[in-house]
Design a protein around this motif. Structure first.
Motif, PDB file in Angstrom:
ATOM      1  N   GLU A   1       0.853  -1.178   0.000  1.00  0.00           N
ATOM      2  CA  GLU A   1       0.000   0.000   0.000  1.00  0.00           C
ATOM      3  C   GLU A   1       0.896   1.239   0.000  1.00  0.00           C
ATOM      4  N   SER A   2       0.579   2.215  -0.822  1.00  0.00           N
ATOM      5  CA  SER A   2       1.474   3.375  -0.875  1.00  0.00           C
ATOM      6  C   SER A   2       0.812   4.621  -0.304  1.00  0.00           C
ATOM      7  N   PHE A   3       1.663   5.503   0.184  1.00  0.00           N
ATOM      8  CA  PHE A   3       1.228   6.734   0.862  1.00  0.00           C
ATOM      9  C   PHE A   3       2.097   7.891   0.392  1.00  0.00           C
ATOM     10  N   ASP A   4       1.533   9.087   0.466  1.00  0.00           N
ATOM     11  CA  ASP A   4       2.273  10.300   0.096  1.00  0.00           C
ATOM     12  C   ASP A   4       2.126  11.347   1.200  1.00  0.00           C
TER      13      ASP A   4
ATOM     14  N   THR B   1       8.650  16.267  -0.590  1.00  0.00           N
ATOM     15  CA  THR B   1       7.561  15.355  -0.949  1.00  0.00           C
ATOM     16  C   THR B   1       8.088  13.929  -0.885  1.00  0.00           C
ATOM     17  N   ILE B   2       7.322  13.086  -0.221  1.00  0.00           N
ATOM     18  CA  ILE B   2       7.762  11.698  -0.036  1.00  0.00           C
ATOM     19  C   ILE B   2       6.627  10.756  -0.394  1.00  0.00           C
ATOM     20  N   SER B   3       6.963   9.709  -1.112  1.00  0.00           N
ATOM     21  CA  SER B   3       6.036   8.607  -1.346  1.00  0.00           C
ATOM     22  C   SER B   3       6.696   7.343  -0.824  1.00  0.00           C
ATOM     23  N   ALA B   4       5.893   6.505  -0.197  1.00  0.00           N
ATOM     24  CA  ALA B   4       6.448   5.237   0.297  1.00  0.00           C
ATOM     25  C   ALA B   4       5.376   4.166   0.250  1.00  0.00           C
ATOM     26  N   SER B   5       5.831   2.940   0.145  1.00  0.00           N
ATOM     27  CA  SER B   5       4.883   1.832   0.183  1.00  0.00           C
ATOM     28  C   SER B   5       5.268   0.873   1.295  1.00  0.00           C
ATOM     29  N   LEU B   6       4.240   0.289   1.890  1.00  0.00           N
ATOM     30  CA  LEU B   6       4.407  -0.604   3.031  1.00  0.00           C
ATOM     31  C   LEU B   6       3.982  -2.012   2.676  1.00  0.00           C
ATOM     32  N   SER B   7       4.762  -2.973   3.122  1.00  0.00           N
ATOM     33  CA  SER B   7       4.380  -4.365   2.959  1.00  0.00           C
ATOM     34  C   SER B   7       4.874  -5.131   4.178  1.00  0.00           C
ATOM     35  N   ASN B   8       3.973  -5.790   4.867  1.00  0.00           N
ATOM     36  CA  ASN B   8       4.322  -6.577   6.065  1.00  0.00           C
ATOM     37  C   ASN B   8       5.101  -5.763   7.095  1.00  0.00           C
ATOM     38  N   GLY B   9       4.654  -4.536   7.323  1.00  0.00           N
ATOM     39  CA  GLY B   9       5.274  -3.713   8.358  1.00  0.00           C
ATOM     40  C   GLY B   9       6.628  -3.151   7.988  1.00  0.00           C
ATOM     41  N   LYS B  10       6.987  -3.252   6.710  1.00  0.00           N
ATOM     42  CA  LYS B  10       8.273  -2.676   6.291  1.00  0.00           C
ATOM     43  C   LYS B  10       8.068  -1.819   5.047  1.00  0.00           C
ATOM     44  N   ILE B  11       8.985  -0.888   4.879  1.00  0.00           N
ATOM     45  CA  ILE B  11       8.913  -0.016   3.705  1.00  0.00           C
ATOM     46  C   ILE B  11       9.614  -0.718   2.550  1.00  0.00           C
ATOM     47  N   VAL B  12       8.934  -0.811   1.425  1.00  0.00           N
ATOM     48  CA  VAL B  12       9.538  -1.501   0.275  1.00  0.00           C
ATOM     49  C   VAL B  12       9.860  -0.552  -0.869  1.00  0.00           C
ATOM     50  N   GLY B  13       9.279   0.632  -0.846  1.00  0.00           N
ATOM     51  CA  GLY B  13       9.610   1.645  -1.853  1.00  0.00           C
ATOM     52  C   GLY B  13       9.618   3.013  -1.200  1.00  0.00           C
ATOM     53  N   TRP B  14      10.546   3.865  -1.613  1.00  0.00           N
ATOM     54  CA  TRP B  14      10.708   5.172  -0.953  1.00  0.00           C
ATOM     55  C   TRP B  14      11.207   6.172  -1.984  1.00  0.00           C
ATOM     56  N   LYS B  15      10.415   7.202  -2.215  1.00  0.00           N
ATOM     57  CA  LYS B  15      10.836   8.250  -3.143  1.00  0.00           C
ATOM     58  C   LYS B  15      10.728   9.579  -2.432  1.00  0.00           C
ATOM     59  N   TYR B  16      11.827  10.265  -2.334  1.00  0.00           N
ATOM     60  CA  TYR B  16      11.897  11.493  -1.525  1.00  0.00           C
ATOM     61  C   TYR B  16      12.517  12.586  -2.375  1.00  0.00           C
ATOM     62  N   LYS B  17      11.771  13.681  -2.502  1.00  0.00           N
ATOM     63  CA  LYS B  17      12.268  14.825  -3.279  1.00  0.00           C
ATOM     64  C   LYS B  17      12.362  16.064  -2.394  1.00  0.00           C
ATOM     65  N   VAL B  18      13.530  16.679  -2.387  1.00  0.00           N
ATOM     66  CA  VAL B  18      13.771  17.920  -1.639  1.00  0.00           C
ATOM     67  C   VAL B  18      13.707  19.080  -2.628  1.00  0.00           C
TER      68      VAL B  18
END
Lengths: 723, 152
Positions: free
Chosen positions: A331-334, A444-461
């Motif tokens: 599941e992904s979040f921003d 701005t950050i996007s991340a996705s969670l799977s089984n209590g861990k982060i599996v994708g992480w995109k961070y822009k400053v």
């Protein structure tokens, strides 16, 4: 030593409650810039042993240690002297400290190549160099004594400023062998001490600079006195970047004590017999300004531009795995986080004293960039560099503001119009309204969670690049390494990640380094989002982080320790929360827990702060604690209140009445736990400023359930009753 | 105008306008630079001195209002019992970082202890909240005041 140098006397041994043991208090003789200081005995004129730029020993044995970095409260003079004296085996109670002169060649920071005290890297950058310098000198002194005795140098030892040949029961002081040692070659790779044999490093020693700061004797730049000097203060256009159109000085000139009004293209200065006269003159000026293109700029315009810029693709600072694939999993979040412009507000306002002669320029100031101050003065004076002397001073707060030399250049430009030496002191209002400001950032950050861990992480400053202006050689391919520093070094084990940077220069506002620099922004965004993700994963914030810190064991250990020491997980009253943040920034591994209460009106009350730090070898553990205690307050102050706003091109904040500081009655207990470590020393000055804000923000999140995404804290968003 | 003011037990004659704040008389006319300028509006406490033992902000104190009252500055506070205790506690606890605000902090703390030898936390808050420290030494200031009072 003569009795008038009372400072030379040895103070008694003092009990230290901090270390639980006996700590020697070293009352060091100080040797500051050649103004207004108690008269100091000169180095012995007959001979001098100076194997490198840091150490001088005369043949009376007087040992002078020259400081390449600036002392602005961070305790670096003591720490540098400890490192030099440790390897030198000097008599630590007798060493003298001297402010270093400007020189990139001799005193350049090994990490930058130029002379700069910043980015928390005095100790971590100079560690090897200082140890080598001390060890080389010791080696030569031992060799000189051994030669005099005609014995093997390996059979001699050094301690407390003496060389001893134990088997023949002979010893010579460093002063007695200084002349002979000076004739020996300097060893390039002298043998360093085994850290197990350290007698100074690692001890919570008393600071060299504090006795004179407790009775008003210390001379800061603002205290410099030069014979026949006048006092000046200045006003710049209230609209950032504006120029002088016309200055009517008729009323000002007639005031008692006002001697001269100097009108330059970008400022007007009043020169008087003392600061008050000059200031009264300033108030009596009628200046018409050419406000220029910034006169229509408001904070809202700046934020609109930043938000638009943050939509663009950035320059890639780091890429691991396949971020798009990672973000598509689970599941992904921003989220987007925003940090405001901040002023430095050093307690000592900007100042510079200048004495010009036809072929020379002398500068009295406190600078984090001595060589840059010299260059700026030379350019403003129209003189070659070698005709400019800079007497650096103790600094009454730097925080990055004194990484600039604008106050030196403007003082020299004013001095060129005045026939006497002048001390230019900025009013607090000028200091606050003509600062270089910590950039406003949008993350701005996007991340996705799977089984209590982060599996994708995109961070822009997205934000202004301080580096591109301040040190353009380090700004490469559109990437500001400072702005993404702790984004790139993000500590969590995440298989797919990408960090981007968008340079967005904000109109009107010149940006500068501010305590905590780039990581201040990065850690706030990362650690705020980590708490939001933990909640999405239905996990405790500490447990969530611990599950992804195997790759950064020192940080994991700090987090475990702070959880234990802070009572993490124990019950709290309603609207009280604990928040955690971790950071691997500046070479130190730090975990922090803030406990705070949010009252019904949304006011935030700090209850307790707990911090665990692994900074590698802690040269002076008491200084590490002090820097974290103070740095945390610095950061928490900003999180609670710090924001510089712009209206019609003008900075709206002007003094401490509208740019709030945390005060003692709002300060909670702060416990700092220093973890023993044999690793290379890390940086410490910035770290507390970086650690405080996200931990507080997360405490408020825990207390109220409101995920704040901007600083300073919006009370209306967290009030349970609406005002 | 010429004023005769008593500073740390010594008479000084100064010739300045009567509205000149004591701060600038000390610093720029007499060269006593231990007292600091921080804000000029009595918000930060860096300029704190004692006038007849009371802590006052010298940045807003016109020299013409002092009269025969005794001024004590950071350069002289060590001669008082409370001042000496505070200075010692400041060094024992290693309170000081950049030090710029500490003249004012020490003056406020010395006035507190002279008036109230055993202050509690609320007393310390009330006496010290007018002094800003940008380095954030407040935790140690509190400890040092308690130490000077013989309570820690």
């Amino acid at each position: 030593m003569s009795s008038k140098h009372a400072i030379f006397s040895r103070r008694s041994v003092l009990q230290s409650g901090l270390a639980g043991g006996l700590v020697l208090a070293f009352p060091w003789p100080l040797r500051a810039a050649p103004v207004n200081e108690p008269e100091q005995p000169p180095d012995h004129p007959d001979g001098q042993f100076a194997p490198n730029a840091f150490i001088r020993i005369d043949n009376s044995g007087k040992t002078t240690l020259v400081m390449p970095q600036a002392e602005m409260g961070q305790g670096v003079y003591t720490a540098i002297a400890m490192i030099l004296a440790e390897e030198l085996d000097a008599d630590f109670a007798q060493v003298m400290i001297e402010h270093g002169p400007p020189s990139d060649k001799l005193y350049g920071n090994p990490l930058f190549g130029v002379q700069v005290t910043g980015n928390s890297n005095s100790i971590r950058a100079f560690w090897d160099k200082l140890r080598n310098a001390g060890a080389a000198a010791r080696t030569m002194l031992i060799a000189a004594a051994a030669a005099q005795w005609q014995v093997d140098a390996a059979s001699c030892t050094a301690a407390n400023g003496k060389v001893t040949h134990a088997s023949s029961n002979r010893s010579l002081t460093y002063g007695e062998v200084a002349d002979a040692a000076a004739k020996l070659p300097v060893p390039e790779k002298p043998k360093l001490k085994d850290p197990r044999d350290f007698t100074l490093i690692g001890k919570p020693l008393k600071r060299s600079d504090t006795p004179n700061k407790s009775d008003g004797k210390t001379i800061y730049g603002i205290d410099a006195m030069v014979p026949d000097m006048k006092f000046a203060t200045l006003v710049q256009c209230p609209v950032l970047g504006g120029k002088v159109k016309h200055a009517d000085d008729s009323a000002a000139k007639n005031l008692p004590g006002v001697r001269q009004v100097v009108v330059l293209d970008d400022l007007v200065a009043v020169v008087g017999d003392h600061m008050w006269a000059a200031w009264q003159g300033l108030n009596a000026l009628k200046v018409t300004w050419d406000e220029g293109q910034n006169a229509k700029i408001n904070s809202a315009d700046i934020w609109n531009e930043l938000r638009a810029a943050s939509q663009k693709d950035g320059v890639v600072a780091k890429s691991e795995g396949d971020v798009n694939k990672g973000l598509a999993q689970g599941e992904s979040f921003d989220a987007a986080y925003e940090l405001p412009f901040l002023a430095h507000a050093t307690m000592e306002p900007m100042n510079c004293t200048v004495r010009l002669s036809p072929d020379g320029c002398e500068i009295w100031t406190g600078s984090q960039v001595q060589s840059r101050a010299q260059q700026y003065a030379a350019k403003a004076a129209g003189l070659p560099i070698d005709k400019v002397k800079v007497y650096n001073h103790y600094i009454g707060g730097g925080f990055g503001r004194r990484l600039e030399a604008d106050m030196v250049a403007s003082a020299v430009r004013i001095a060129k119009e005045v026939s006497a030496p002048i001390k230019v002191v900025w009013t607090r209002e000028e200091d606050m309204q003509h600062d270089v400001y910590r950039p406003a950032y949008r993350d701005t950050i996007s991340a996705s969670l799977s089984n209590g861990k982060i599996v994708g992480w995109k961070y822009k400053v997205t934000g202004s690049s301080v580096l591109a202006r301040w040190f353009p050689v380090a700004f490469k391919n559109g990437l500001d390494g400072d702005a993404v520093d702790s984004a790139v070094d993000m500590p969590y084990d995440i298989p797919n990640k990408r960090v981007e940077y968008v340079r967005a220069e904000t109109p009107a506002v010149t940006t500068g380094f501010w305590r905590g620099v780039g990581p201040n922004n990065n850690v706030f965004a990362i650690e705020s989002f980590m708490d939001e993700l933990a909640r999405k994963a239905n996990m405790d914030p500490v447990a969530f982080r611990l599950g992804m810190l195997d790759g950064t064991p020192r940080l994991k250990a700090a987090l475990k320790l702070v959880a234990e020491k802070s009572g993490w997980g124990s019950p709290l009253p309603p609207r009280v929360g604990r928040g955690v943040s971790v950071q691997p920034s500046f070479g130190s591994f730090i975990a922090t827990v803030v406990e705070a209460e949010v009252d019904d009106m949304g006011e935030v009350h700090l209850r307790r702060v707990t911090c665990a730090v692994d900074t590698g070898i802690a040269v002076n553990p008491d200084t590490i604690m002090a820097q974290l205690q103070g740095g945390l307050i610095f950061g928490l102050t900003a999180a609670l209140w710090g924001e510089v706003t712009i209206e019609k091109g003008r900075v709206q904040q002007s003094n401490f009445n509208n740019y709030r500081m945390l005060r003692i009655d709002e300060t909670p207990p702060i416990d700092v736990h220093v973890i023993k470590s044999g690793e290379h020393p890390g940086g410490i000055g910035e770290t507390g400023a970086t650690a405080g804000p996200p931990a507080l923000r997360n405490a408020i999140y825990a207390a109220t359930g409101v995920p704040l995404r901007r600083l300073p804290i919006d009370r209306s968003a967290i009030a349970s009753k609406k005002a | 105008m010429t004023f005769s003011i008593s500073i740390n037990g010594t008479k000084h004659d100064v010739d300045v306008a009567d509205d000149t704040p004591l701060l600038w008389v000390l610093r720029d006319v007499l060269g006593m630079t231990g007292t600091k300028y921080g804000c000029g509006i009595a918000q930060c406490g860096a300029c704190t001195v004692h006038v007849d033992g009371n802590p006052l902000r010298s940045c807003l104190l016109p020299v013409g209002t002092i009269g025969s009252r005794a001024v004590t500055t950071i350069e002289g506070i060590g001669a008082t019992e409370a001042g000496a205790k505070v200075q010692k506690a400041w060094l024992d606890r290693e309170v000081i970082q950049c030090g710029y605000c500490q003249s004012g902090q020490i003056m406020s703390a010395a006035a507190l202890l002279a008036a109230n030898p055993h202050p509690d936390d609320a007393d310390i808050d009330a006496a010290m909240a007018g002094n800003i420290c940008r380095c954030g030494t407040y935790v140690r200031i509190r400890e040092a005041i308690k130490s000077a009072a013989g309570e820690a």
